[in-house]
Write a protein that holds these residues in place. Structure first.
Motif: not given
Ligand SMILES: Nc1nc2c(ncn2[C@@H]2O[C@H](COP(=O)(O)OP(=O)(O)OP(=O)(O)O)[C@@H](O)[C@H]2O)c(=O)[nH]1
Ligand SMILES: [Mg+2]
Lengths: 291, 182
Positions: A275, A279, A283, B3-5, B55-56, B62-64
């Motif tokens: 990422v 980002f 976040l 996306i971060m998972r 969570l966008q 977005a965070l998943h």
């Protein structure tokens, strides 16, 4: 801090592993829960110094070791009390008596065996009990022989001799799990031949039930050996992946997961995509707004 | 879309579903079912499939969050998810020493399968009988305070607390690339 709980939740071998790894000094008290056949509760006390067991007994009156000596018929309690008065403040009673020439080294060993090994090993079979570890309790020199045993040694001996494993049954590793070594070199503990054999398989690939088959051991026996390797800090239980049932993928994916996720995952190369810096900043900034 | 998972794992009843619900903006898919006998002692409902929350926080960011099921065996879904995870948090209920061994098993499994960084989140620290962090660390097999993952207290019911735990996880995972906090 004081640690409390029930043995049915956190077993004695686990507790011993904790006090040893934490180099703890203090008093571990185990209170057996009311047994329908006896009215009285029993307290068991185990004193530890830097993770090693230095004494054990079932009362706090400081007379336990004297009673053991008297029981052996080596000396009356009164004679022991008198001699004890001339002991130095911080010298264990047993050692002091040995220095005075009234007890031999062999006799001390026998006392320690009766006081610690025998009494403590019997506790592994307790189905439950309430425990408390008090790190502030002073060490009772009058209960100490001067000999010590590591908690791990006591666990090994106690579990090897244990006939009835009911109390620990739930704690045993699953037969479908593998074992994985957590020590870098060959264990320095003195393992018995069966333990060595199981130890050879601690590479995370073979299920305990298959190890049992290889070694021609009953599965329960292999689980017990595996448990000993685990609670003495040599290995960990490694759950293995269950084989997928043929239709499981379709069942699991749409109900719980983001649409298309499962397919995109299998299509991608392994590993998480990196990422970007922005980002991360965004976040963290966003989350800070929620704190 | 970037996306971060993150994977939220831990023994039954640790607070995984609640954790994900607290920080997600979408309605979390409810896969909780009546627990089987074992888990009933702890709680009435348990998660039978993976939880998913999202969570966008930007037009294309977005965070998943994925929560592992409480009672299920380790199956191929675990593998798929943790291969793709950027990091994970192991939730452990501080007042339930019975589950510490299960937490260890999960940890051993995860470490073996995934190189992703991990932090430990202690839930239920407000409940009676809760152990302190130092003793839980020992019970989980971390005798050396200098060589263990970060341990944070988190109340899965409180959004602020969960947000803080996610920040800790992100900061630990990207310690090198995140500029010092303003
Ligand atoms: N008091 C307190 N309750 C908590 C805390 N964290 C979670 N809970 C409660 O713990 C209970 C169990 O939470 P769940 O989110 O269902 O746990 P889970 O890990 O998803 O459980 P499974 O899916 O069965 O494995 C819920 O009632 C939560 O509200 C906490 O820090 N303090
Ligand atoms: Mg759940």
């Amino acid at each position: 801090m004081t640690v409390t709980g029930y043995l049915a939740d956190f077993s004695l071998p686990e507790l011993f592993q904790l006090v040893e790894q934490g180099n703890k000094t203090g008093l571990l008290t185990i209170c057996t829960l009311t047994d329908p056949t006896t009215v009285a509760r029993h307290n068991h006390h185990i004193w530890l110094s830097q993770g090693q067991i230095v004494a054990a007994g079932n009362s706090l009156d400081q007379q336990g070791l004297m009673r053991l000596i008297a029981q052996r018929g080596w000396m009356g309690d009164r004679a022991v009390s008198r001699l004890a008065q001339s002991c130095q403040l911080n010298t264990p009673l047993g050692l002091c008596l040995k220095n005075q020439g009234v007890l031999t080294a062999e006799q001390l060993k026998l006392l320690f065996y009766t006081q610690v090994m025998r009494q403590v090993c019997a506790l592994f079979a307790l189905p439950d009990g309430w425990f408390q570890f008090d790190p502030k309790a002073p060490l009772p020199v009058s209960e100490m022989t001067g000999l010590i045993a590591t908690a791990t040694d006591v666990t090994l001996s106690g579990l090897r001799a244990l006939k009835d494993w009911d109390a620990l049954d739930e704690k045993l590793p699953d037969p479908s799990s593998a074992l994985i070594s957590v020590v870098e070199s060959k264990p320095s503990l003195r393992l018995n031949p069966n333990e060595w054999q199981v130890w050879e398989f601690t590479n995370g690939t073979m299920a305990i039930k298959d190890i049992a088959q290889q070694l021609n051991l009953p599965v329960a026996k292999a689980q017990q050996i595996a448990f000993r390797l685990i609670v003495t800090g040599l290995a960990e239980e490694m759950p293995m992946i269950a084989a997928p049932p043929p239709a499981a993928f379709e069942l699991a994916a749409p109900t719980s997961l983001e649409h298309g996720y499962a397919t995109s995952v299998t299509a991608d190369a392994a590993g998480a995509a990196p990422v970007s810096q922005s980002f991360l900043q965004n976040l963290v900034g966003f989350l800070k707004g929620k704190v | 879309m970037e996306i971060m998972r993150l994977v939220v794992t831990g023994p039954v009843g640790a607070g995984k579903s609640t954790f994900i619900r607290s920080v997600s903006e979408i309605e979390v898919v409810d896969t909780d079912r009546r627990a089987t006998d074992d888990a009933l002692l702890i709680k009435k409902r348990t998660t039978v499939a993976f939880d998913f929350g999202r969570l966008q926080f930007g037009p294309d960011m977005a965070l998943h969050l994925y929560g592992t099921p409480g009672q299920s065996r380790f199956d191929f879904m675990w593998d798929i998810l943790i291969q793709k995870a950027h990091a994970y948090i192991l939730l452990v209920a501080a007042h339930r020493p019975h589950e510490f061994r299960e937490a260890r098993r999960i940890m051993t499994f995860m470490k073996q399968r995934s190189p992703a960084p991990m932090i430990i989140g202690l839930t239920h620290t407000d409940c009676s009988g809760a152990w302190d962090a130092a003793n839980i660390a020992l019970a989980l097999g971390y005798p050396d305070p200098a060589r263990r993952p970060p341990i944070v207290a988190v109340n899965a019911n409180e959004t602020a607390s969960v947000a803080q735990a996610v920040i800790s996880l992100v900061q630990f995972t990207w310690a090198g690339s995140l500029a010092p906090a303003t």
